[in-house]
Write a protein that holds these residues in place. Structure first.
Motif, PDB file in Angstrom:
ATOM      1  N   MET A  81       0.807  -1.214   0.000  1.00  0.00           N
ATOM      2  CA  MET A  81       0.000   0.000   0.000  1.00  0.00           C
ATOM      3  C   MET A  81       0.843   1.268   0.000  1.00  0.00           C
ATOM      4  SD  MET A  81      -3.138  -0.889  -0.217  1.00  0.00           S
ATOM      5  CE  MET A  81      -4.003   0.604   0.278  1.00  0.00           C
ATOM      6  N   LEU A  84       2.080   2.429  -3.400  1.00  0.00           N
ATOM      7  CA  LEU A  84       1.006   2.925  -4.272  1.00  0.00           C
ATOM      8  C   LEU A  84       0.718   4.396  -3.992  1.00  0.00           C
ATOM      9  CD1 LEU A  84      -1.505  -0.083  -4.223  1.00  0.00           C
ATOM     10  CD2 LEU A  84       0.176   0.500  -5.976  1.00  0.00           C
ATOM     11  N   ILE A 103       5.316   3.763  -9.718  1.00  0.00           N
ATOM     12  CA  ILE A 103       5.273   2.693  -8.722  1.00  0.00           C
ATOM     13  C   ILE A 103       6.639   2.028  -8.593  1.00  0.00           C
ATOM     14  CG2 ILE A 103       4.262   0.439  -8.169  1.00  0.00           C
ATOM     15  CD1 ILE A 103       1.653   1.416  -9.374  1.00  0.00           C
ATOM     16  N   TRP A 455       7.438  -4.290 -14.149  1.00  0.00           N
ATOM     17  CA  TRP A 455       6.490  -4.890 -13.202  1.00  0.00           C
ATOM     18  C   TRP A 455       7.056  -6.161 -12.566  1.00  0.00           C
ATOM     19  CZ3 TRP A 455       2.759  -2.790 -10.677  1.00  0.00           C
ATOM     20  CH2 TRP A 455       2.074  -1.691 -11.197  1.00  0.00           C
TER      21      TRP A 455
END
Length: 482
Positions: A81, A84, A103, A455
């Protein structure tokens, strides 16, 4: 049924605190006068309100303690969290970064990896630069607390060997866990201040000294310059080495030190092993440089000492392009990054104590082979090591190697070359920072990689920072049935 409200309450509070921390870059941007302060105002409002709403919605489920499931979820959820919300200034700010890049940068910051997708750092608003430093500083103190409070209880990767040590070592002189966390935070703050003042004394500007102190003590490695620490080559490198080493030692030993145990650091086998490893590696690299280059001896020693300390601690600063030091040095730097510092420090990677336990186990096994009827028990710090600890450590090594292989293969499938794939996987999983090769090596960054590769690396940084097992256990059916 699993109650996630206690987890949501703590995560929400931490997100709100992250939002409040954005006040600092707001003030810095206002002082600079580039009109970027509104980026952090918007980000702070979204983050603080979002975290507050999560906490309020979960407040009716707060209880005295957490179950083992909730503890795992809290540990992993925080590092999901916070990045983000921490990414918002990169999306809204002058970098005009994509969501993926934002991110990536925030995850790299909070996991103190130090890999960056940004270039032209010298031209970015100062508020954004200090935000990168704040992310790493918060991530550094966060992982120390997690390593001392949560991971021993969760029995992750052999960390249970420190379960009693954290709060009950050397004659029961330590206070309760909450008091330890407070003392660790104070020590962390004083180390940061001392580092900043040392940089200032050597001629850094106040802003550079502040940001680099935040990223040195957190062993994060974000710099304000594309050239990283080579901008400050000279005496500042020695200061950085001192504080990187101090941050790589177990913070609980500092607590013991200020609570009346003057030999706490000296008696820790981790500390002795780490310092000896650094000394040996520096000597090896110094000899390599001396045999093939014409630098003066002081510069060779300084560059070897700085870059070895930076990589083994996972800081990721670079004062030279060690890709130019020859094949042996390049291979050595790859493996150095897989060593790491001490458990309970801000460092990352496998950690010294796991190697010490591995060698103790191998030594005991060799003795059993020589004397089949003898009873030989691996020992650590003079105490016998239980089978559960050894099993946990061996499992960690296995999962680390398998994870490194799978991530390397996944990166290669995105079109990256072999060196970039393997070193990128190691840099992310071990939270080192720079990889090897011309793309992500010490002279490059991760900005040119495709989104799929980024990613994969984001997930690898998250898994590696939480010592692998804390994440993997959540993907088992038994965990959710427990």
């Amino acid at each position: 049924m699993l109650d996630i409200r206690p987890v949501g309450y703590v995560v929400g509070l931490l997100v709100a605190v992250l939002g409040l921390a954005m006040i600092i870059p707001i003030l810095v941007d206002l002082a600079e006068g580039r009109g970027q302060w509104w980026v952090f105002v918007e980000s702070a409002l979204i983050t603080t309100l979002g975290g507050g709403m999560i906490a309020l919605a979960s407040a009716n489920g707060v209880r005295e303690g957490l179950t083992i499931q909730q503890t795992f979820m809290l540990t992993t959820g925080v590092w999901l969290m916070l990045p983000l919300f921490g990414a918002l200034p990169f999306v809204l700010g002058a970098t005009d970064a994509s969501v993926t890049d934002a991110i990536f940068e925030a995850m790299s910051g909070l996991t103190t990896t130090g890999a960056t997708v940004l270039s032209g750092l010298e031209d970015l608003p100062k508020g954004l630069l200090i935000w990168r430093g704040i992310l790493q500083w918060l991530g550094g103190i966060g992982i120390v607390v997690v390593a001392m409070v949560f991971l021993p209880e969760l029995r992750v990767g052999g960390m249970q060997i420190f379960k009693s040590e954290s709060f009950d070592t050397f004659g029961k002189i330590l206070p309760r866990a909450g008091q330890i966390a407070t003392q660790i935070s104070v020590i962390y703050l004083w180390l940061t201040l001392a580092c900043m003042l040392s940089y200032l004394a050597l001629g850094m500007t106040t802003f550079d000294a502040t940001v680099h102190a935040l990223t040195t003590v957190s062993t994060g490695g974000f710099s304000n310059y594309d050239a990283s620490f080579s901008t400050f080559s000279g005496p500042a490198e020695y200061v950085a080495v001192v504080f990187m080493i101090l941050a790589a030692l177990p913070f609980v030993r500092y607590v013991q030190l200020i609570n009346g145990n003057p030999v706490a650091l000296h008696r820790d086998p981790q500390v002795r092993g780490f310092l000896m490893t650094v000394a040996v590696l520096v000597g090896v690299v110094f000899l390599v440089l001396r045999s093939g280059f014409t630098y003066d001896s002081e510069q060779m020693l300084r560059e070897a000492l700085f870059n070895i300390t930076s990589i083994i601690s996972g800081t990721g600063y670079a004062s030279a392009d060690y890709m130019q030091w020859g094949g042996f040095a390049v291979a050595l730097f790859f493996f150095i990054g897989l060593i790491g510092g001490c458990a309970g420090s801000t460092t990352c990677s496998i950690k010294i104590f796991r190697y010490q336990l591995l060698f103790a186990s191998i030594r005991a096994q060799l003795r059993r082979i020589r004397s089949p009827h003898g009873i030989f028990t691996p020992r650590y710090d003079g105490r016998p090591v239980g089978a559960d600890v050894l099993s946990s450590v061996m499992s960690f090594f296995m999962f680390f190697v398998v994870s490194l292989g799978l991530i390397s293969v996944a990166l290669s499938l995105t079109g990256l070359d072999f060196v970039t794939s393997v070193s990128g996987a190691a840099a992310a999983l071990a939270n080192i920072g720079p990889g090897l090769g011309p793309i992500i090596g010490p002279a490059g960054n991760f900005g040119s990689l495709n989104d799929t590769a980024k990613w994969i690396l984001i997930i690898a940084m998250w898994i590696g920072r939480l010592e692998l097992m804390a994440v993997y256990v959540m993907f088992t059916a038994k965990f959710w049935r427990a």
